[in-house]
Design a protein around this motif. Structure first.
Motif, PDB file in Angstrom:
ATOM      1  N   ALA A   1       4.463  19.669  18.663  1.00 28.92           N
ATOM      2  CA  ALA A   1       5.313  20.862  18.646  1.00 28.92           C
ATOM      3  C   ALA A   1       6.008  21.046  19.994  1.00 28.92           C
ATOM      4  O   ALA A   1       7.204  21.364  20.054  1.00 28.92           O
ATOM      5  CB  ALA A   1       4.476  22.090  18.299  1.00 28.92           C
ATOM      6  N   LEU A   2       5.273  20.860  21.072  1.00 28.34           N
ATOM      7  CA  LEU A   2       5.879  20.970  22.404  1.00 28.34           C
ATOM      8  C   LEU A   2       7.031  19.978  22.569  1.00 28.34           C
ATOM      9  O   LEU A   2       8.021  20.265  23.240  1.00 28.34           O
ATOM     10  CB  LEU A   2       4.830  20.703  23.481  1.00 28.34           C
ATOM     11  CG  LEU A   2       3.914  21.857  23.884  1.00 28.34           C
ATOM     12  CD1 LEU A   2       2.847  21.361  24.840  1.00 28.34           C
ATOM     13  CD2 LEU A   2       4.718  22.983  24.527  1.00 28.34           C
ATOM     14  N   ALA A   3       6.874  18.807  21.960  1.00 25.77           N
ATOM     15  CA  ALA A   3       7.868  17.744  22.112  1.00 25.77           C
ATOM     16  C   ALA A   3       8.984  17.823  21.077  1.00 25.77           C
ATOM     17  O   ALA A   3       9.753  16.874  20.925  1.00 25.77           O
ATOM     18  CB  ALA A   3       7.182  16.383  22.034  1.00 25.77           C
ATOM     19  N   GLY A   4       9.084  18.936  20.360  1.00 24.96           N
ATOM     20  CA  GLY A   4      10.247  19.154  19.516  1.00 24.96           C
ATOM     21  C   GLY A   4      10.051  18.968  18.029  1.00 24.96           C
ATOM     22  O   GLY A   4      11.006  19.120  17.265  1.00 24.96           O
ATOM     23  N   MET A   5       8.828  18.661  17.567  1.00 21.59           N
ATOM     24  CA  MET A   5       8.582  18.519  16.142  1.00 21.59           C
ATOM     25  C   MET A   5       8.101  19.849  15.555  1.00 21.59           C
ATOM     26  O   MET A   5       7.874  20.822  16.278  1.00 21.59           O
ATOM     27  CB  MET A   5       7.562  17.409  15.896  1.00 21.59           C
ATOM     28  CG  MET A   5       7.969  16.051  16.436  1.00 21.59           C
ATOM     29  SD  MET A   5       9.482  15.395  15.690  1.00 21.59           S
ATOM     30  CE  MET A   5       8.849  14.823  14.105  1.00 21.59           C
ATOM     31  N   GLY A  39       6.225  27.856  27.165  1.00 18.56           N
ATOM     32  CA  GLY A  39       6.434  26.776  26.218  1.00 18.56           C
ATOM     33  C   GLY A  39       6.404  27.268  24.780  1.00 18.56           C
ATOM     34  O   GLY A  39       5.720  28.231  24.438  1.00 18.56           O
ATOM     35  N   SER A  40       7.159  26.587  23.946  1.00 23.30           N
ATOM     36  CA  SER A  40       7.212  26.929  22.524  1.00 23.30           C
ATOM     37  C   SER A  40       6.343  25.959  21.736  1.00 23.30           C
ATOM     38  O   SER A  40       6.444  24.750  21.910  1.00 23.30           O
ATOM     39  CB  SER A  40       8.663  26.858  22.024  1.00 23.30           C
ATOM     40  OG  SER A  40       8.725  27.163  20.649  1.00 23.30           O
ATOM     41  N   MET A  67       2.830  11.161  19.646  1.00 23.09           N
ATOM     42  CA  MET A  67       3.168  11.118  18.223  1.00 23.09           C
ATOM     43  C   MET A  67       4.631  11.512  18.009  1.00 23.09           C
ATOM     44  O   MET A  67       5.382  10.848  17.268  1.00 23.09           O
ATOM     45  CB  MET A  67       2.249  12.062  17.442  1.00 23.09           C
ATOM     46  CG  MET A  67       2.622  12.250  15.985  1.00 23.09           C
ATOM     47  SD  MET A  67       2.173  10.861  14.936  1.00 23.09           S
ATOM     48  CE  MET A  67       0.483  11.324  14.541  1.00 23.09           C
ATOM     49  N   ALA A  68       5.050  12.585  18.676  1.00 23.51           N
ATOM     50  CA  ALA A  68       6.441  13.023  18.536  1.00 23.51           C
ATOM     51  C   ALA A  68       7.402  11.972  19.076  1.00 23.51           C
ATOM     52  O   ALA A  68       8.425  11.675  18.456  1.00 23.51           O
ATOM     53  CB  ALA A  68       6.643  14.349  19.270  1.00 23.51           C
ATOM     54  N   PHE A  69       7.078  11.397  20.225  1.00 23.47           N
ATOM     55  CA  PHE A  69       7.947  10.362  20.794  1.00 23.47           C
ATOM     56  C   PHE A  69       8.082   9.188  19.828  1.00 23.47           C
ATOM     57  O   PHE A  69       9.157   8.613  19.675  1.00 23.47           O
ATOM     58  CB  PHE A  69       7.384   9.873  22.123  1.00 23.47           C
ATOM     59  CG  PHE A  69       7.524  10.855  23.258  1.00 23.47           C
ATOM     60  CD1 PHE A  69       8.294  11.996  23.125  1.00 23.47           C
ATOM     61  CD2 PHE A  69       6.879  10.626  24.470  1.00 23.47           C
ATOM     62  CE1 PHE A  69       8.425  12.912  24.173  1.00 23.47           C
ATOM     63  CE2 PHE A  69       7.010  11.521  25.522  1.00 23.47           C
ATOM     64  CZ  PHE A  69       7.786  12.661  25.374  1.00 23.47           C
TER      65      PHE A  69
END
Length: 843
Positions: A587-591, A623-624, A287-289
């Protein structure tokens, strides 16, 4: 089953014959697409593929391909030539299938156009068009995979062979660690816990045509996917990481905090259990990608799972969530015949696992899981589709686990504990592996068969393979020695602390906007807080059931935002697990996702994603996960046991989760700002009974407020005779009780916890020491409640200051009832709270 050739050839254009002239169709298996290319023709492999996926289209499909090949003779090593077959095949196949599906004149006369709809609003013509399109898409996919296989370079082929060799060398050393006593903790040996990939080394080929490296594609390997891990970063550091994971030493991947492997920087999502959970994380990453790829091709997220794991609900939810939004994802099922000890027929009634894709409207293929070229081609094709916006595909790899489930299980699976070796151990009496199946797959060792294939092609010779085995063993042994010599992790680095909180100065009542009947409701304040986040950070989006479109959530809370942010307020599928899992991955992928659970009661079906996934990621591997989960909660509304529960206590004892529960409109908006900015998952509880309560309206500025730090309580009322501690809607009940007590000269302080985790222990202890008497009031049932935990903290750290026992008032230990008089009896009443307060003061 053999079919007479006369039947097969009937109706071929121009009397042409296919490759089956004068004979019978030979037996074909589910893995025929991966048949050895040196011994079969492109047309033959195509026929096998169609027989597997669309058997009733076999005649028409082979006729179409036969015509295309006749017009365009193609060298099967010519990538461009094979790829050029796609357009004419699609065109001719559409026609041959349409012709085959049209009723003849006699049948048409009998039907007289009186055929009803196949399903409401779907005509026969439309349904046949859909069926033809599915066959055409799948046949086009076959040709594309053949073209990709033909395009594999010598260097790529050598990497796949050497990668499989390295995979087995690492696998053997893991087993050696387990059976040996090289690593010691204290006076005892430490074997570690680990899993083997024996027989499934060809999975190394899966990432070959992915974008490998930092900021590339992401894979989610499970315990049989060692080869894929090594392919993503084929380096000594990865070998050491894998060995170190089992032995629990200091250093990557997790400093001994978990036994799974991963390297997020290099696109390897650390594995977790239960096994279905990472699939939903991959859905969120996809989804983030997708959201971050406007104007360019997205990165791709790849989920791996065993055939046993396909029975897990989270896996189904993940595929469905990706399919409906055509997210750039690939789902791989490693069907190795046995889920720990459960055979396939006891786990699934599906003919092949690829058939499950039909239910999600995505393409699928079943291939030989020991054929690295077929695997590389399949994943290359699926990645191309995903990047082009066509959505996910399902790839089933059929192989067999040639070892036990884990190291300790080898002796049960095989009948004895084998020694690490380059070849498979024989199956002995007493082993639970299927003997016939084991013997079949024993002949299909991917290393031996692929080495023989490349040797026959003149790409390698036998001395090369022996040299590479030796080199792999030497490199693995160097890394193993480094692991043996590495220190154990330092317990002080675990980030745990049991030290009591220091005592601050005397608490003061917090400044806050006054209640004003002309002000904003609690519901409006939550909406404004979400709007602030969407407006200030383009990474923020809302994801939940019925939040988007023209609706705006079950309480219409988000409707005012749809006009401005409709593209970032997104409907999830009807699955709380998917809502939460997608948020974790995104969230892991930056969103910065804001997930919504329609009623907090329903979070139970997504419990695993919060407790076993989101909460553990920072602790396990740093991981954040900056996500917010909005959860409408609470009673006082006569809504019954499934729309009124208090679930905050479920998560209060889960390290890694933060919990806020604002009680005023101002705090709702300000805490939303802090929650969205936080780098860890925050559960945001919003009390439904406060949504439109006119008594708690506040005047709120048009400008976003200063964020309220998470972990800070608010003193709502000063007092020296009694401390009343509460949160949520019961803060206002406590305030009303305080006013009644004041009329009799009893000054009660009211503390709004507001943040449940982390808890403001300083404020709690300071107020307990100032007032000497404590009454804890909340809507939750008392047993196992947050109130009992707060009481324990006070008892342990402020006992000398208490002049009376701590009292806790909560609801009855039953589910929340529906009928008004029953709910009234269930909840602590204002009268009960006042009575308990007076008793404490008089103690």
């Amino acid at each position: 089953m053999a079919i007479p050739s006369a039947t097969f050839h009937a109706g071929l254009p121009g009397g042409r014959r296919c490759f089956l002239a004068e004979g019978r169709i030979p037996a074909m298996t589910a893995t025929t697409e991966a048949a050895t290319r040196s011994s079969t023709t492109l047309l033959g492999r195509f026929a096998a593929f169609v027989a597997e996926r669309h058997p009733f289209a076999l005649r028409s499909a082979v006729a179409a391909m036969d015509m295309v090949l006749a017009a365009r003779p193609t060298d099967e090593r010519d990538f461009a030539g094979i790829d050029a077959l796609r357009e004419p095949l699609r065109r001719i196949l559409n026609q041959t299938l349409a012709d085959a599906l049209s009723p003849d004149a006699s049948a048409a006369q009998k039907l007289k156009g009186e055929v009803p709809e196949t399903t409401p609003r779907v005509s026969v013509t439309e349904r046949l068009r859909q069926a033809v399109a599915a066959v055409v898409v799948d046949c086009d996919g076959f040709v594309r995979r053949e073209a990709i296989a033909a395009s594999l370079t010598v260097d790529e082929k050598l990497e796949m062979l050497r990668g499989m060799i390295l995979t087995r060398a690492v696998d053997n050393r893991l087993k050696q660690f387990f059976t040996g006593g090289e690593v010691r903790y204290g006076n005892a040996s430490f074997q570690g816990k680990g899993f083997r990939s024996l027989g499934q080394e060809a999975i190394y080929a899966a990432p070959m045509r992915l974008r490998r490296g930092p900021q590339g594609d992401v894979i989610s390997p499970l315990i049989r996917d060692l080869g894929a891990v090594l392919c993503m970063r084929n380096a000594p550091e990865t070998v050491r990481m894998v060995l170190n994971a089992q032995m629990g030493k200091a250093g990557p991947p997790m400093d001994g905090k978990d036994l799974h492997v991963g390297d997020w920087e290099w696109g390897i999502l650390p594995a977790m259990a239960p096994l279905g959970s990472p699939s939903l994380t991959i859905a969120g990453i996809a989804m983030a990608f997708s959201m971050k790829s406007v104007g360019k091709q997205p990165r791709v997220a790849v989920s791996f799972i065993g055939e046993g794991g396909t029975s897990l609900g989270e896996w189904h939810e993940a595929i469905n969530a990706c399919a409906v939004r055509k997210l750039p994802a690939i789902f791989c099922v490693q069907n190795n015949q046995t889920a720990l000890a459960t055979p396939v027929p006891e786990n699934s009634a599906a003919r092949v696992f690829a058939d499950k894709a039909v239910g999600y409207g995505i393409p699928a293929v079943t291939i030989d899981g020991t054929d690295p070229e077929a695997i590389a081609a399949a994943f290359g094709w699926a990645a191309e589709r995903a990047r082009s916006g066509d959505g996910p595909a399902l790839i089933e790899l059929l192989s067999m686990r040639m070892c036990g489930h884990a190291h300790h299980d080898d002796m049960l699976y095989l009948g004895k504990d084998p020694q690490p070796s380059w070849s498979y151990s024989p199956l002995t009496e007493g082993g639970y592996a299927d003997r016939e199946c084991y013997e079949y797959w024993r002949q299909k060792d991917p290393i031996a068969t692929y080495a023989a294939k490349l040797e026959a092609q003149g790409v390698v010779d036998s001395d090369d393979v022996d040299d590479w085995k030796r080199e792999a063993e030497e490199m693995v042994e160097r890394e193993a020695r480094a692991v043996i010599e590495a220190p154990w992790p330092d317990p002080s680095a675990m980030g745990l602390s049991g030290a009591p909180a220091p005592s601050p100065a005397i608490l003061k009542v917090e400044d806050a906007p006054p209640f004003d009947p002309r002000g904003k409701t609690f519901l409006e304040a939550v909406m404004l807080g979400v709007g602030d986040a969407l407006r200030s950070d383009p990474r923020t989006f809302v994801y939940g059931e019925d939040v988007g479109g023209t609706y705006g959530n079950a309480f219409l809370l988000l409707r005012p935002l749809l006009g401005e942010f409709g593209d970032r307020i997104i409907n999830s599928i009807l699955s709380e697990g998917a809502t939460l899992g997608v948020c974790v991955g995104a969230a892991l992928a930056g969103m910065r996702p804001i997930g919504e659970i329609q009623f907090n009661d329903f979070v139970a079906t997504g419990f695993n994603q919060l407790v076993n996934n989101a909460a553990k990621i920072r602790y396990r591997w740093g991981g954040s996960v900056p996500m917010v989960v909005r959860m409408p909660w609470g009673g006082l509304r006569h809504a019954g046991p499934y729309h009124s529960q208090n679930t905050e206590a479920w998560f209060y004892r889960t390290p890694g989760l933060k919990i806020v529960a604002p009680s005023t409109p101002h705090d709702a908006r300000a805490l939303m700002a802090s929650a969205v900015a936080d780098e860890d998952p925050v559960l945001y509880y919003e009390h439904i009974a406060l949504y439109r309560d006119p008594r708690v309206k506040q005047t709120i500025s048009d400008e976003p407020p200063q964020p309220i730090p998470i972990g800070k309580a608010a003193l709502r009322r000063a007092g020296k005779d009694l401390a009343i501690i509460s949160y949520g809607a019961y803060v206002h009940v406590a305030m009303r009780v305080g006013e009644k007590l004041a009329a009799d000269g009893i000054e009660a302080a009211v503390l709004d916890l507001r943040s449940l985790m982390p808890l403001d222990r300083e404020a709690v202890l300071t107020l307990a020491r100032q007032c000497n008497r404590v009454l804890i009031v909340h809507e939750d049932t008392r047993t196992g409640s947050i109130g009992e935990s707060v009481a324990a903290i006070i008892q342990e750290q402020a006992f000398d200051h208490l002049d009376a026992p701590i009292r806790i008032l909560g609801s009855l230990d039953t589910p929340v009832p529906y009928s008004p008089p029953l709910e009234e009896e269930f909840l602590p009443s204002e009268e009960e709270i006042e009575r308990a307060a007076r008793e404490l003061v008089a103690y």
